[in-house]
Write a protein that holds these residues in place. Structure first.
Motif, PDB file in Angstrom:
ATOM      1  N   ALA A 174      -5.728 -48.425 -38.983  1.00  0.00           N
ATOM      2  CA  ALA A 174      -6.426 -49.641 -39.415  1.00  0.00           C
ATOM      3  C   ALA A 174      -7.651 -49.297 -40.248  1.00  0.00           C
ATOM      4  O   ALA A 174      -7.943 -49.968 -41.253  1.00  0.00           O
ATOM      5  CB  ALA A 174      -6.830 -50.469 -38.196  1.00  0.00           C
ATOM      6  N   LEU A 175      -8.363 -48.254 -39.870  1.00  0.00           N
ATOM      7  CA  LEU A 175      -9.534 -47.832 -40.645  1.00  0.00           C
ATOM      8  C   LEU A 175      -9.118 -47.355 -42.030  1.00  0.00           C
ATOM      9  O   LEU A 175      -9.811 -47.630 -43.016  1.00  0.00           O
ATOM     10  CB  LEU A 175     -10.284 -46.717 -39.902  1.00  0.00           C
ATOM     11  N   ARG A 176      -7.989 -46.660 -42.111  1.00  0.00           N
ATOM     12  CA  ARG A 176      -7.500 -46.196 -43.409  1.00  0.00           C
ATOM     13  C   ARG A 176      -7.146 -47.385 -44.298  1.00  0.00           C
ATOM     14  O   ARG A 176      -7.464 -47.396 -45.493  1.00  0.00           O
ATOM     15  CB  ARG A 176      -6.273 -45.295 -43.203  1.00  0.00           C
ATOM     16  N   VAL A 177      -6.539 -48.403 -43.699  1.00  0.00           N
ATOM     17  CA  VAL A 177      -6.205 -49.609 -44.455  1.00  0.00           C
ATOM     18  C   VAL A 177      -7.478 -50.323 -44.904  1.00  0.00           C
ATOM     19  O   VAL A 177      -7.601 -50.734 -46.066  1.00  0.00           O
ATOM     20  CB  VAL A 177      -5.331 -50.564 -43.596  1.00  0.00           C
ATOM     21  N   LEU A 178      -8.440 -50.456 -43.996  1.00  0.00           N
ATOM     22  CA  LEU A 178      -9.705 -51.127 -44.330  1.00  0.00           C
ATOM     23  C   LEU A 178     -10.442 -50.416 -45.454  1.00  0.00           C
ATOM     24  O   LEU A 178     -10.967 -51.058 -46.376  1.00  0.00           O
ATOM     25  CB  LEU A 178     -10.603 -51.177 -43.086  1.00  0.00           C
ATOM     26  N   GLU A 179     -10.515 -49.093 -45.361  1.00  0.00           N
ATOM     27  CA  GLU A 179     -11.208 -48.320 -46.395  1.00  0.00           C
ATOM     28  C   GLU A 179     -10.543 -48.510 -47.757  1.00  0.00           C
ATOM     29  O   GLU A 179     -11.221 -48.605 -48.788  1.00  0.00           O
ATOM     30  CB  GLU A 179     -11.218 -46.841 -46.008  1.00  0.00           C
ATOM     31  N   THR A 180      -9.213 -48.592 -47.754  1.00  0.00           N
ATOM     32  CA  THR A 180      -8.472 -48.785 -49.007  1.00  0.00           C
ATOM     33  C   THR A 180      -8.714 -50.171 -49.580  1.00  0.00           C
ATOM     34  O   THR A 180      -8.951 -50.338 -50.784  1.00  0.00           O
ATOM     35  CB  THR A 180      -6.966 -48.553 -48.776  1.00  0.00           C
ATOM     36  N   VAL A 181      -8.694 -51.189 -48.701  1.00  0.00           N
ATOM     37  CA  VAL A 181      -8.970 -52.560 -49.148  1.00  0.00           C
ATOM     38  C   VAL A 181     -10.381 -52.648 -49.722  1.00  0.00           C
ATOM     39  O   VAL A 181     -10.611 -53.283 -50.764  1.00  0.00           O
ATOM     40  CB  VAL A 181      -8.793 -53.563 -47.986  1.00  0.00           C
ATOM     41  N   ALA A 182     -11.329 -51.992 -49.061  1.00  0.00           N
ATOM     42  CA  ALA A 182     -12.730 -52.050 -49.501  1.00  0.00           C
ATOM     43  C   ALA A 182     -12.926 -51.435 -50.891  1.00  0.00           C
ATOM     44  O   ALA A 182     -13.831 -51.835 -51.629  1.00  0.00           O
ATOM     45  CB  ALA A 182     -13.625 -51.345 -48.481  1.00  0.00           C
ATOM     46  N   ARG A 183     -12.074 -50.477 -51.249  1.00  0.00           N
ATOM     47  CA  ARG A 183     -12.183 -49.847 -52.570  1.00  0.00           C
ATOM     48  C   ARG A 183     -11.665 -50.757 -53.681  1.00  0.00           C
ATOM     49  O   ARG A 183     -11.945 -50.512 -54.853  1.00  0.00           O
ATOM     50  CB  ARG A 183     -11.401 -48.522 -52.590  1.00  0.00           C
ATOM     51  N   THR A 236     -11.300 -56.558 -56.022  1.00  0.00           N
ATOM     52  CA  THR A 236     -10.598 -57.735 -56.554  1.00  0.00           C
ATOM     53  C   THR A 236      -9.280 -57.994 -55.835  1.00  0.00           C
ATOM     54  O   THR A 236      -8.563 -58.933 -56.167  1.00  0.00           O
ATOM     55  CB  THR A 236     -10.317 -57.567 -58.065  1.00  0.00           C
ATOM     56  N   GLY A 237      -8.963 -57.136 -54.831  1.00  0.00           N
ATOM     57  CA  GLY A 237      -7.762 -57.352 -54.044  1.00  0.00           C
ATOM     58  C   GLY A 237      -6.699 -56.285 -54.252  1.00  0.00           C
ATOM     59  O   GLY A 237      -6.640 -55.659 -55.319  1.00  0.00           O
ATOM     60  N   ILE A 238      -5.888 -56.074 -53.229  1.00  0.00           N
ATOM     61  CA  ILE A 238      -4.792 -55.112 -53.294  1.00  0.00           C
ATOM     62  C   ILE A 238      -3.632 -55.695 -52.501  1.00  0.00           C
ATOM     63  O   ILE A 238      -3.818 -56.249 -51.416  1.00  0.00           O
ATOM     64  CB  ILE A 238      -5.222 -53.729 -52.746  1.00  0.00           C
ATOM     65  N   ASN A 239      -2.418 -55.592 -53.041  1.00  0.00           N
ATOM     66  CA  ASN A 239      -1.278 -56.181 -52.338  1.00  0.00           C
ATOM     67  C   ASN A 239      -0.685 -55.191 -51.328  1.00  0.00           C
ATOM     68  O   ASN A 239      -1.048 -54.013 -51.284  1.00  0.00           O
ATOM     69  CB  ASN A 239      -0.219 -56.695 -53.313  1.00  0.00           C
ATOM     70  N   GLU A 240       0.247 -55.692 -50.527  1.00  0.00           N
ATOM     71  CA  GLU A 240       0.793 -54.907 -49.421  1.00  0.00           C
ATOM     72  C   GLU A 240       1.568 -53.683 -49.914  1.00  0.00           C
ATOM     73  O   GLU A 240       1.505 -52.616 -49.302  1.00  0.00           O
ATOM     74  CB  GLU A 240       1.678 -55.793 -48.541  1.00  0.00           C
ATOM     75  N   THR A 241       2.277 -53.831 -51.012  1.00  0.00           N
ATOM     76  CA  THR A 241       3.046 -52.700 -51.557  1.00  0.00           C
ATOM     77  C   THR A 241       2.128 -51.564 -51.976  1.00  0.00           C
ATOM     78  O   THR A 241       2.369 -50.394 -51.670  1.00  0.00           O
ATOM     79  CB  THR A 241       3.887 -53.163 -52.767  1.00  0.00           C
ATOM     80  N   GLU A 242       1.034 -51.918 -52.676  1.00  0.00           N
ATOM     81  CA  GLU A 242       0.064 -50.906 -53.101  1.00  0.00           C
ATOM     82  C   GLU A 242      -0.638 -50.283 -51.898  1.00  0.00           C
ATOM     83  O   GLU A 242      -0.920 -49.072 -51.886  1.00  0.00           O
ATOM     84  CB  GLU A 242      -0.957 -51.538 -54.050  1.00  0.00           C
ATOM     85  N   ALA A 298       0.590 -49.872 -48.890  1.00  0.00           N
ATOM     86  CA  ALA A 298       1.526 -48.944 -48.250  1.00  0.00           C
ATOM     87  C   ALA A 298       1.567 -47.622 -49.006  1.00  0.00           C
ATOM     88  O   ALA A 298       1.575 -46.541 -48.407  1.00  0.00           O
ATOM     89  CB  ALA A 298       2.918 -49.573 -48.180  1.00  0.00           C
ATOM     90  N   ARG A 299       1.561 -47.699 -50.325  1.00  0.00           N
ATOM     91  CA  ARG A 299       1.629 -46.489 -51.147  1.00  0.00           C
ATOM     92  C   ARG A 299       0.343 -45.667 -51.011  1.00  0.00           C
ATOM     93  O   ARG A 299       0.396 -44.442 -50.862  1.00  0.00           O
ATOM     94  CB  ARG A 299       1.860 -46.864 -52.606  1.00  0.00           C
ATOM     95  N   GLU A 300      -0.809 -46.325 -51.044  1.00  0.00           N
ATOM     96  CA  GLU A 300      -2.083 -45.594 -51.023  1.00  0.00           C
ATOM     97  C   GLU A 300      -2.450 -45.068 -49.641  1.00  0.00           C
ATOM     98  O   GLU A 300      -3.114 -44.040 -49.528  1.00  0.00           O
ATOM     99  CB  GLU A 300      -3.212 -46.491 -51.557  1.00  0.00           C
ATOM    100  N   THR A 301      -2.040 -45.776 -48.590  1.00  0.00           N
ATOM    101  CA  THR A 301      -2.421 -45.353 -47.232  1.00  0.00           C
ATOM    102  C   THR A 301      -1.368 -44.472 -46.577  1.00  0.00           C
ATOM    103  O   THR A 301      -1.674 -43.730 -45.641  1.00  0.00           O
ATOM    104  CB  THR A 301      -2.644 -46.577 -46.320  1.00  0.00           C
ATOM    105  N   GLY A 302      -0.123 -44.598 -47.031  1.00  0.00           N
ATOM    106  CA  GLY A 302       0.946 -43.840 -46.388  1.00  0.00           C
ATOM    107  C   GLY A 302       1.432 -44.463 -45.096  1.00  0.00           C
ATOM    108  O   GLY A 302       2.233 -43.871 -44.371  1.00  0.00           O
ATOM    109  N   VAL A 303       0.959 -45.685 -44.798  1.00  0.00           N
ATOM    110  CA  VAL A 303       1.392 -46.403 -43.593  1.00  0.00           C
ATOM    111  C   VAL A 303       2.677 -47.160 -43.928  1.00  0.00           C
ATOM    112  O   VAL A 303       2.734 -47.890 -44.921  1.00  0.00           O
ATOM    113  CB  VAL A 303       0.303 -47.397 -43.110  1.00  0.00           C
ATOM    114  N   VAL A 304       3.703 -46.982 -43.096  1.00  0.00           N
ATOM    115  CA  VAL A 304       4.993 -47.621 -43.385  1.00  0.00           C
ATOM    116  C   VAL A 304       4.853 -49.139 -43.352  1.00  0.00           C
ATOM    117  O   VAL A 304       4.011 -49.687 -42.633  1.00  0.00           O
ATOM    118  CB  VAL A 304       6.084 -47.163 -42.396  1.00  0.00           C
ATOM    119  N   THR A 305       5.709 -49.830 -44.101  1.00  0.00           N
ATOM    120  CA  THR A 305       5.571 -51.270 -44.318  1.00  0.00           C
ATOM    121  C   THR A 305       5.530 -52.076 -43.028  1.00  0.00           C
ATOM    122  O   THR A 305       4.680 -52.962 -42.867  1.00  0.00           O
ATOM    123  CB  THR A 305       6.722 -51.774 -45.208  1.00  0.00           C
TER     124      THR A 305
END
Length: 252
Positions: free
Chosen positions: A17-26, A29-35, A37-44
């Motif tokens: 969850a922290l990895r997802v949060l850090e990615t969203v924070a970067r 303007t927003g990031i979609n679920e597909t991006e 998954a790709r940037e965090t390596g967390v499966v869909t």
């Protein structure tokens, strides 16, 4: 004193969850679920579950185009001035929801400066808190809260605590032998809730799960009157499965 670091499922969820949060924070303007998954390596599938939890806790929010941005709770915790007040409010909101979902009084505790401290709790007329007839600081040997915190210490930390707070008999079920208590604590698996079956108070049963955040031992616990003892294990498992939001708040 050192802590035993044995990761639970909640810890793994919080790391993701922290990895997802850090990615969203970067992505302001927003990031979609597909991006994501790709940037965090967390499966869909897992990402969808994490995003649902993060939205519920207001750490992220979904914008019009379906993308994700950081939410109000994340912004509040990011403020240096109001961090502690925000953290307390957010934790209380989570504890209130946990109280309602498990149907029991819920407690958040930490081991601070060698002492057991219940820092927050959520109760209600339908889910009354336990009567603290002996100060929790002096009864760690007999409570689910205390035993959960002690299991997170190393052997020397436990011995030090028991040397300062001698185990006293509170009920006929209380363990007063240092040797037996230390053996019981050492054998406790980190993924299994610690139970108190009328060891602290006749007529009350309790359960606690670990919340080790950084260098501080913590736990999440619940209590039930004896007539609801048949619900204890199921309620404890529910508490264990839903500990991640509390741990996440403490980690941000």
């Amino acid at each position: 004193m050192a802590l035993r670091h044995e990761p639970t499922a909640s810890h793994h969820s919080v790391q993701d969850a922290l990895r997802v949060l850090e990615t969203v924070a970067r992505h302001s303007t927003g990031i979609n679920e597909t991006e994501l998954a790709r940037e965090t390596g967390v499966v869909t599938e897992r990402l969808t579950t994490l995003l649902r939890m993060l939205r519920r806790e207001a750490y992220v929010e979904q914008i019009a185009d379906g993308g994700y941005v950081t939410g109000a709770a994340f912004a509040r915790l990011g403020s240096a001035d109001g961090h502690q007040e925000a953290l307390r409010d957010i934790l209380q909101h989570t504890l209130d929801r946990l109280r309602d979902s498990v149907g029991a009084a819920v407690y958040l505790s930490r081991y601070v400066d060698g002492e057991v401290r219940v820092t927050q709790y959520a109760d209600s007329p339908a889910a009354p808190k336990v009567n603290e007839w002996v100060d929790f600081r002096y009864s760690a040997h007999a409570t689910a809260v205390g035993k959960s915190l002690l299991t997170q210490l190393d052997h020397e930390g436990r011995r030090d605590h028991l040397s300062r707070h001698r185990p006293a008999r509170l009920t006929s079920r209380t363990i007063t032998s240092d040797r037996l208590l230390l053996s019981t604590l050492a054998a406790q698996p980190p993924t299994v809730p610690v139970l108190d079956l009328q060891e602290y108070a006749v007529g009350t049963v309790c359960a606690a799960v670990p919340l080790t955040a950084g260098s501080t031992a913590g736990c999440l616990a619940l209590s039930l009157p004896l007539e609801h003892a048949h619900r204890l294990r199921r309620a404890a498992d529910t508490l264990n499965r839903n500990a991640a939001p509390v741990l996440l708040s403490l980690a941000i």
